[in-house]
Design an enzyme around this catalytic site. Structure first.
Site, mmCIF file in Angstrom:
data_model
loop_
_atom_site.group_PDB
_atom_site.id
_atom_site.type_symbol
_atom_site.label_atom_id
_atom_site.label_comp_id
_atom_site.label_asym_id
_atom_site.label_seq_id
_atom_site.Cartn_x
_atom_site.Cartn_y
_atom_site.Cartn_z
ATOM 1 N N GLU A 69 0.825 -1.214 0.000
ATOM 2 C CA GLU A 69 0.000 0.000 0.000
ATOM 3 C C GLU A 69 0.858 1.263 0.000
ATOM 4 O O GLU A 69 0.456 2.297 -0.520
ATOM 5 C CB GLU A 69 -0.968 0.013 1.176
ATOM 6 C CG GLU A 69 -2.099 -1.011 1.056
ATOM 7 C CD GLU A 69 -1.723 -2.392 1.564
ATOM 8 O OE1 GLU A 69 -0.539 -2.594 1.948
ATOM 9 O OE2 GLU A 69 -2.597 -3.278 1.584
ATOM 10 N N GLN A 132 -9.315 -6.713 11.662
ATOM 11 C CA GLN A 132 -8.785 -5.658 10.787
ATOM 12 C C GLN A 132 -9.494 -4.323 10.952
ATOM 13 O O GLN A 132 -9.596 -3.527 10.029
ATOM 14 C CB GLN A 132 -8.790 -6.100 9.317
ATOM 15 C CG GLN A 132 -7.800 -7.239 9.092
ATOM 16 C CD GLN A 132 -7.512 -7.524 7.634
ATOM 17 O OE1 GLN A 132 -8.351 -7.287 6.767
ATOM 18 N NE2 GLN A 132 -6.315 -8.028 7.365
ATOM 19 N N LYS A 181 -18.071 -1.359 5.351
ATOM 20 C CA LYS A 181 -18.436 -2.368 4.367
ATOM 21 C C LYS A 181 -19.926 -2.305 4.028
ATOM 22 O O LYS A 181 -20.320 -2.468 2.870
ATOM 23 C CB LYS A 181 -18.071 -3.772 4.895
ATOM 24 C CG LYS A 181 -17.888 -4.783 3.781
ATOM 25 C CD LYS A 181 -17.166 -6.032 4.276
ATOM 26 C CE LYS A 181 -17.056 -7.058 3.166
ATOM 27 N NZ LYS A 181 -16.391 -8.290 3.635
ATOM 28 N N MET A 494 23.891 9.578 2.929
ATOM 29 C CA MET A 494 23.650 10.884 3.539
ATOM 30 C C MET A 494 23.910 10.850 5.040
ATOM 31 O O MET A 494 24.479 11.772 5.611
ATOM 32 C CB MET A 494 22.219 11.339 3.231
ATOM 33 C CG MET A 494 21.921 12.739 3.679
ATOM 34 S SD MET A 494 23.084 13.934 2.990
ATOM 35 C CE MET A 494 22.123 14.583 1.637
HETATM 36 C C1 LIG Z 1 12.156 6.158 5.725
HETATM 37 C C2 LIG Z 1 13.408 6.842 6.088
HETATM 38 N N1 LIG Z 1 14.239 6.310 7.009
HETATM 39 C C3 LIG Z 1 15.400 6.932 7.320
HETATM 40 C C4 LIG Z 1 15.747 8.120 6.727
HETATM 41 C C5 LIG Z 1 17.049 8.815 7.087
HETATM 42 N N2 LIG Z 1 17.940 8.886 5.935
HETATM 43 C C6 LIG Z 1 18.013 9.961 5.138
HETATM 44 S S1 LIG Z 1 19.051 9.763 3.862
HETATM 45 C C7 LIG Z 1 19.454 8.210 4.346
HETATM 46 C C8 LIG Z 1 20.444 7.389 3.594
HETATM 47 C C9 LIG Z 1 19.965 7.009 2.247
HETATM 48 O O1 LIG Z 1 20.815 6.026 1.750
HETATM 49 P P1 LIG Z 1 20.765 5.607 0.234
HETATM 50 O O2 LIG Z 1 19.391 5.292 -0.158
HETATM 51 O O3 LIG Z 1 21.778 4.564 -0.020
HETATM 52 O O4 LIG Z 1 21.149 6.961 -0.501
HETATM 53 P P2 LIG Z 1 22.552 7.739 -0.503
HETATM 54 O O5 LIG Z 1 22.466 8.791 0.546
HETATM 55 O O6 LIG Z 1 23.612 6.752 -0.234
HETATM 56 O O7 LIG Z 1 22.627 8.314 -1.861
HETATM 57 C C10 LIG Z 1 18.780 7.878 5.514
HETATM 58 C C11 LIG Z 1 18.927 6.603 6.240
HETATM 59 C C12 LIG Z 1 14.828 8.655 5.802
HETATM 60 N N3 LIG Z 1 15.048 9.825 5.205
HETATM 61 N N4 LIG Z 1 13.695 7.998 5.483
#
Ligand SMILES: Cc1ncc(C[n+]2csc(CCOP(=O)(O)OP(=O)(O)O)c2C)c(N)n1
Ligand SMILES: [Mg+2]
Lengths: 582, 180
Positions: A69, A132, A181, A494
């Site tokens: 979803e 549910q 429903k 990041m």
């Molecule tokens: C659902 C979610 N969980 C955690 C984060 C925190 N977060 C932001 S960027 C990131 C890393 C992303 O890693 P990747 O997808 O490999 O991208 P990169 O930064 O390496 O390009 C995280 C964990 C987030 N933004 N969203």
């Protein structure tokens, strides 16, 4: 539950027909010209799906079965973002409805018009912890513009009409309609009337004449004006009006992340992106400007950096449709409320022609410095591993801006937004306010349905791709020619960058192993290839675009690349770090 | 500067909306000092009176967010000097305590309170006024044994010359439709 309106809706017997609630819902969707539904079935919403089958066979509606979803709601968002229409999704009660929440929250922060329909247990079971049953109206309340539980079949037409009106009008946002429903199964006399007015709701606030006059005066007398473009311009479809304003006044333009593509990247007055990973010139110049013209943007903290030191020399004009955004973060001198598609041309007519040459030219040294210290290295790494920027440059060179960029969240998102050549309007789909990892792949699915004739390119990270990778199934099933590029740096990049810069290089839980994404794609029957070297990249990019099927590139990029320049969290916007400081 | 504000909200419906309104307080970790909801003079329109202690910047943003809710017709905030307000309190004491001395009668007279109900076992006293006044009465009665004590939320009326709700509603009804 409350009634829908105070006036009793008189059903015109001659024009109405007797149908079930399920059928009424589908007929209402057709009346709203919502042809595509992204969703996932389950017990409580089965009556609707059963009817939907007939409508699909008659080609009146199309249902896209996602694999989760969350995928359905992000797809609806991607659809809405590229098409300007309202996205629609279906989910069943309980877990189905709960799985929508992340996407609804995302749509709420990014003002995306989506309407979600969730199944609910029989009304006589409400509150009994039935199988549910979940209080989705309660759960979604903080993240919806409006929500409503339908318990009687005859409430359906008006609930749907209100939902579409509220989602799309004024500042758009997500709406959720929960249907019991029995409301789906019972019959009603169906007649449909679109809603274009709700007494207690003022979607577009009135514009005050004197605010116009003050705005014109400030614009005419400014020596160092800067226009800040936000997604409001895109949501209003005011790209042309923006360009006319800018061309007449000669005012340099900077954009928020979500405002990108409102003005083409190559427009001579476009100076780049604002904020944390934005460009140096517009950030520095924000604090030098004597006038900021905020156009449909909301001074997000990622844009302003430290608020106390933000634009200290500038008067501020705020063009805004949402009254509650005015003076929320930054106090402004003039608020031009209203729909920017109407207000901006009036201003354009009244202001003097100008060119601000000296001021515009003063951006150039900062641009050059950023080029020298960051951009050139990022776009043309002469040795070692592939950089993320180099991949984006290759996309630009191959397509010359003829694509919609969809991103996930992380370093790749910032790099892609910084370097992608935005040529056409509505060519960026990215999760801004919520920063939702896992947004990209399903949003790309929706974007392809929303703009079937456009090239859709997803740029994702190895981390985020794994959050919703099951939507490869949706892509394969529908043979959707979405082009996927996974920038694999083996890290949650990041977060790793922040650990490097602010947490003593302690890489806690950010090294991530991934499946072989190419093999994974092939398990779904999707073609793809690995890219390891600069030379391979150019050729692989050709194959990616020449293929008329979905295609995936797993590009192995430098593991510890960083996104620069950067305004460290809480720092003033004119204190950008380049990453090459000793 | 923190101070007391009274927020008045007029809305179309009220189930569910109460939740939508209070969410704006919880997100900001603001304590609602008092809350009253009742149907207004106009049928189907509800009036919420909410008392909160916060800063000016907070109250401005808070009220805008409340007014933004689809079913909210109008929301505004008032400072203490801009309103007339009352609360009602009820006190249950043992009738024997009342009969044993004359003092309780004196207190009731002094506070302009009144006796609502008297049985062999208990007596219920009622007092309307500001919180400080109802509180003071509570403290005066305390030594004689207060069996139960309740105080209502605030009801308030503005001293300002505000547009009548009915006029405002008429204006809303006549406004043009907005197709996106
Ligand atoms: C659902 C979610 N969980 C955690 C984060 C925190 N977060 C932001 S960027 C990131 C890393 C992303 O890693 P990747 O997808 O490999 O991208 P990169 O930064 O390496 O390009 C995280 C964990 C987030 N933004 N969203
Ligand atoms: Mg990564």
């Amino acid at each position: 539950m409350e009634t829908l309106t105070k006036e009793k809706t008189e059903v015109q017997k001659d024009k109405s027909i007797r149908v079930t609630g399920s059928e009424a819902l589908l007929m209402a969707l057709i009346a709203e010209e919502a042809k595509i539904i992204f969703g996932y079935p389950g017990g409580a919403i089965m009556p609707v799906y059963d009817k939907l089958m007939d409508y699909e066979l008659q080609h009146k509606l199309k249902h896209i079965l996602t694999r989760h979803e969350q995928g359905a709601i992000h797809a609806a968002q991607g659809f809405a973002r590229v098409s300007g229409k309202t996205g629609v999704c279906f989910a069943t009660s309980g877990p189905g409805a709960a799985n929508l929440i992340t996407g609804i929250a995302d749509a709420f922060l990014d003002s995306t018009p989506v309407v979600c329909f969730t199944g609910q247990v029989y009304s006589h079971l409400l509150g009994s912890d039935a199988f549910q049953e979940t209080d989705i109206v309660g759960i979604s309340m903080p993240v919806t513009k409006w929500n409503f539980q339908v318990r009687r079949a005859d409430e359906i037409p008006e609930a749907v009409a209100k939902a579409f009106y509220i989602a799309k009008s004024g500042r758009p946002g997500p709406v959720l309609i929960d249907l019991t429903k029995d409301a789906m199964l019972n019959e009603l006399d169906f007649s449909y009337k679109k809603v274009d007015k709700i007494r207690s709701y003022i979607p577009v606030p009135e514009t005050k004449q004197y605010e116009f006059e003050k705005a014109v005066e400030l614009i005419n007398s400014a020596k160092k004006p800067l226009a800040l473009v936000g997604q409001g311009v895109i949501l209003a479809g005011a790209e042309k009006e923006l360009e006319e304003f800018v061309d007449k006044t000669g005012i340099p333009v900077a954009s928020t992340l979500l405002g990108l593509s409102a003005l083409p990247s190559e427009h001579p007055l476009f100076t780049g992106m604002l904020g944390m990973h934005g460009n140096v010139a517009p950030n520095v110049k924000t604090n030098e400007a004597d006038l900021l013209i905020a156009l449909g943007m909301r001074f997000d903290d990622r844009v302003t950096g430290k608020v106390d030191t933000y634009a200290p020399n500038a008067k501020k004009i705020h063009f805004e449709i949402d009254k509650a955004e005015v003076n929320k973060i930054i106090n402004v001198d003039v608020a031009v409320l209203g729909n920017i598609k109407q207000t901006l041309p009036l201003i354009t007519n009244l202001v003097n022609e100008n060119c601000h040459e000296v001021w515009s030219n003063s951006f150039i040294p900062y641009k050059d410095e950023e080029k020298r210290r960051v951009i050139n290295k990022e776009l043309y790494p002469y040795n070692g591993k592939i950089s993320m920027g180099e991949v984006i440059r290759n996309i630009n060179e191959t397509l010359n801006g003829e694509a919609v960029l969809v991103t996930d969240v992380g370093q790749h998102q910032m790099i892609a937004s910084r370097y992608f050549n935005f040529k056409n309007k509505r060519s960026l789909v990215s999760s801004g306010g919520l920063g939702t990892m896992g947004f990209g792949l399903p949003a790309a699915v929706g974007a392809k349905f929303g703009a079937p004739d456009k090239n859709i390119v997803l740029v994702s990270g190895d981390g985020g791709f794994q959050m919703t990778l099951q939507e490869l199934g949706t892509i394969a099933h529908n043979k959707l020619p979405v082009k996927m590029i996974v920038l694999n740096n083996n890290y949650l990049g990041m977060v790793r960058q922040w650990q490097e810069l602010f947490f003593d290089e302690r890489y806690a839980s950010t090294s991530i192993t991934s499946p072989d994404f190419v093999v994974l794609a092939s398990a779904y029957g999707i073609k793809g290839e690995h890219v390891h070297s600069h030379n391979e990249l150019v050729e692989a990019m050709q194959r990616l675009w020449n293929c008329d099927e979905p295609y995936l590139l797993e590009v192995h990029v430098a593991k510890k690349g960083n996104v620069f320049p950067m305004v460290p969290a809480g720092a003033p916007v004119d204190r950008m770090v380049f990453g090459d400081e000793k | 500067m923190y101070q007391e504000y009274t927020i008045t909200v007029f809305s179309e419906n009220h189930i569910g909306l109460l939740n939508r309104i209070t969410l704006n307080f919880t997100r900001r970790k603001l304590n609602i000092d008092s809350l009253t909801v009742s149907e207004s003079a106009i049928k189907g329109i509800y009036k919420f009176t909410i008392v909160v202690y916060c800063s000016k910047q907070t109250i401005i943003n808070l009220v805008k967010q409340i007014e933004k809710q689809i079913d909210v017709i109008r929301a505004f905030y008032l400072t203490p000097d801009e309103i007339l307000h009352q609360e009602i309190a009820m006190y249950k004491i043992a009738t024997s305590a009342l009969l044993e001395t004359n003092e309780i009668e004196g207190i009731i007279r002094q506070f302009n309170a009144r006796i609502l109900e008297m049985t062999k076992g208990y007596t219920v006293i009622e007092k309307t006024g500001h919180k400080a006044e109802t509180q003071e009465l509570f403290e005066k009665l305390q030594p004689y044994g207060v069996l139960q004590f309740v105080r209502s939320g605030r009801v308030a009326i503005t001293r300002l010359k505000k547009e009548l709700l009915s006029n405002y509603l008429r204006k809303l009804e006549n406004k043009q439709s907005v197709l996106v």
